[in-house]
Design an enzyme around this catalytic site. Sequence first.
Site, PDB file in Angstrom:
ATOM      1  N   ASP A   1       0.796  -1.245   0.000  1.00  0.00           N
ATOM      2  CA  ASP A   1       0.000   0.000   0.000  1.00  0.00           C
ATOM      3  C   ASP A   1       0.827   1.295   0.000  1.00  0.00           C
ATOM      4  O   ASP A   1       0.536   2.224   0.768  1.00  0.00           O
ATOM      5  CB  ASP A   1      -0.947   0.006   1.203  1.00  0.00           C
ATOM      6  CG  ASP A   1      -1.955  -1.136   1.192  1.00  0.00           C
ATOM      7  OD1 ASP A   1      -1.840  -2.028   0.330  1.00  0.00           O
ATOM      8  OD2 ASP A   1      -2.857  -1.142   2.050  1.00  0.00           O
TER       9      ASP A   1
ATOM     10  N   ASP B   1      -4.587  -0.892  -1.764  1.00  0.00           N
ATOM     11  CA  ASP B   1      -5.948  -0.715  -1.287  1.00  0.00           C
ATOM     12  C   ASP B   1      -6.731  -0.159  -2.472  1.00  0.00           C
ATOM     13  O   ASP B   1      -6.266   0.786  -3.129  1.00  0.00           O
ATOM     14  CB  ASP B   1      -5.901   0.318  -0.139  1.00  0.00           C
ATOM     15  CG  ASP B   1      -6.735  -0.091   1.052  1.00  0.00           C
ATOM     16  OD1 ASP B   1      -7.156  -1.260   1.130  1.00  0.00           O
ATOM     17  OD2 ASP B   1      -6.968   0.775   1.920  1.00  0.00           O
TER      18      ASP B   1
ATOM     19  N   HIS C   1     -10.601   0.608  -3.106  1.00  0.00           N
ATOM     20  CA  HIS C   1     -11.984   0.589  -2.638  1.00  0.00           C
ATOM     21  C   HIS C   1     -12.955   1.206  -3.638  1.00  0.00           C
ATOM     22  O   HIS C   1     -12.656   2.255  -4.222  1.00  0.00           O
ATOM     23  CB  HIS C   1     -12.112   1.402  -1.343  1.00  0.00           C
ATOM     24  CG  HIS C   1     -11.330   0.866  -0.188  1.00  0.00           C
ATOM     25  ND1 HIS C   1     -11.444  -0.436   0.258  1.00  0.00           N
ATOM     26  CD2 HIS C   1     -10.422   1.461   0.625  1.00  0.00           C
ATOM     27  CE1 HIS C   1     -10.642  -0.609   1.304  1.00  0.00           C
ATOM     28  NE2 HIS C   1     -10.002   0.524   1.546  1.00  0.00           N
TER      29      HIS C   1
ATOM     30  N   HIS D   1     -10.514   6.871   1.247  1.00  0.00           N
ATOM     31  CA  HIS D   1      -9.127   6.739   0.773  1.00  0.00           C
ATOM     32  C   HIS D   1      -9.047   5.672  -0.305  1.00  0.00           C
ATOM     33  O   HIS D   1      -9.870   4.755  -0.352  1.00  0.00           O
ATOM     34  CB  HIS D   1      -8.189   6.380   1.941  1.00  0.00           C
ATOM     35  CG  HIS D   1      -8.502   5.049   2.550  1.00  0.00           C
ATOM     36  ND1 HIS D   1      -9.516   4.866   3.474  1.00  0.00           N
ATOM     37  CD2 HIS D   1      -7.969   3.816   2.336  1.00  0.00           C
ATOM     38  CE1 HIS D   1      -9.578   3.584   3.809  1.00  0.00           C
ATOM     39  NE2 HIS D   1      -8.660   2.923   3.123  1.00  0.00           N
TER      40      HIS D   1
ATOM     41  N   LYS E   1      -6.891  -5.082  -3.092  1.00  0.00           N
ATOM     42  CA  LYS E   1      -7.694  -5.559  -1.964  1.00  0.00           C
ATOM     43  C   LYS E   1      -8.686  -4.483  -1.543  1.00  0.00           C
ATOM     44  O   LYS E   1      -8.524  -3.313  -1.897  1.00  0.00           O
ATOM     45  CB  LYS E   1      -6.786  -5.957  -0.795  1.00  0.00           C
ATOM     46  CG  LYS E   1      -5.952  -4.814  -0.247  1.00  0.00           C
ATOM     47  CD  LYS E   1      -4.872  -5.319   0.703  1.00  0.00           C
ATOM     48  CE  LYS E   1      -4.025  -4.186   1.229  1.00  0.00           C
ATOM     49  NZ  LYS E   1      -4.712  -3.257   2.116  1.00  0.00           N
TER      50      LYS E   1
ATOM     51  N   CYS F   1      -2.099  -2.435   7.748  1.00  0.00           N
ATOM     52  CA  CYS F   1      -2.019  -3.383   6.635  1.00  0.00           C
ATOM     53  C   CYS F   1      -0.721  -4.187   6.603  1.00  0.00           C
ATOM     54  O   CYS F   1      -0.729  -5.365   6.251  1.00  0.00           O
ATOM     55  CB  CYS F   1      -2.273  -2.651   5.318  1.00  0.00           C
ATOM     56  SG  CYS F   1      -3.986  -2.055   5.233  1.00  0.00           S
TER      57      CYS F   1
HETATM   58 ZN   LIG Z   1      -8.615   0.876   3.035  1.00  0.00          ZN
END
Ligand SMILES: [Zn+2]
Length: 206
Positions: free
Chosen positions: A8, A46, A48, A81, A106, A151
């Site tokens: 990340d 990350d 999302h 984020h 992810k 993470c």
């Molecule tokens: Zn996140």
Amino acid sequence: MNALIIVDVQNDFMPGGSLPVPNGDSIIEVINRVEEKFEVIAATVDWHPAGHNSFASSYKGKKPFDIININGRQQTLWPDHCVQGSKGAEFHPGLETRPIEAIFRKGMNPDIDSYSGFYDNGHQKSTGLAGFLREKKADRLFICGLAGDVCVYYTVLDAIKEGFKAVMIEDAVRPLDIQEFENIKRKLSNIGSDIVKAIKIYPVST
Ligand SMILES: [Zn+2]
């Protein structure tokens, strides 16, 4: 064989981003320097969807860092984020990405968060990272990135659960909470994870 896992290293986790890790950008140079010591390098990001259930903005009256209960699991709420396709979700522009062989995304399921690079927080769905690493004959994983107490921590835990040797590169990791990170480092040492400085890593190809 050793593999490097970069967790990340994205704009939103950098100073100036929406969920900044203090001095997060100080690890870039360290990561770039260690990359050449590895034959296998993978990164996680990350990633999302907008309106993800880990975002405080998805709930009326909640603010970032509140903790709520979702389906029996504690969930810390975060500022929005790493929304898919946004600038904040991109790698830090200083990160040397050319030797990164595979990138594992992810946090794509809108209903469950995913701290570890291996599984979502409910351990329901794999990202494919473990399978990739086994296929590459990697058995010792050097893990770095952000954030050390979230993470990176969960990625190290899952690496051990998956049967890999896990090594955290201390100076290529920064936490959100420095105090909490000290506890985490002790815990990781106790369960068999090594913690090393980048300068101590020598190329080992067997
Ligand atoms: Zn996140």
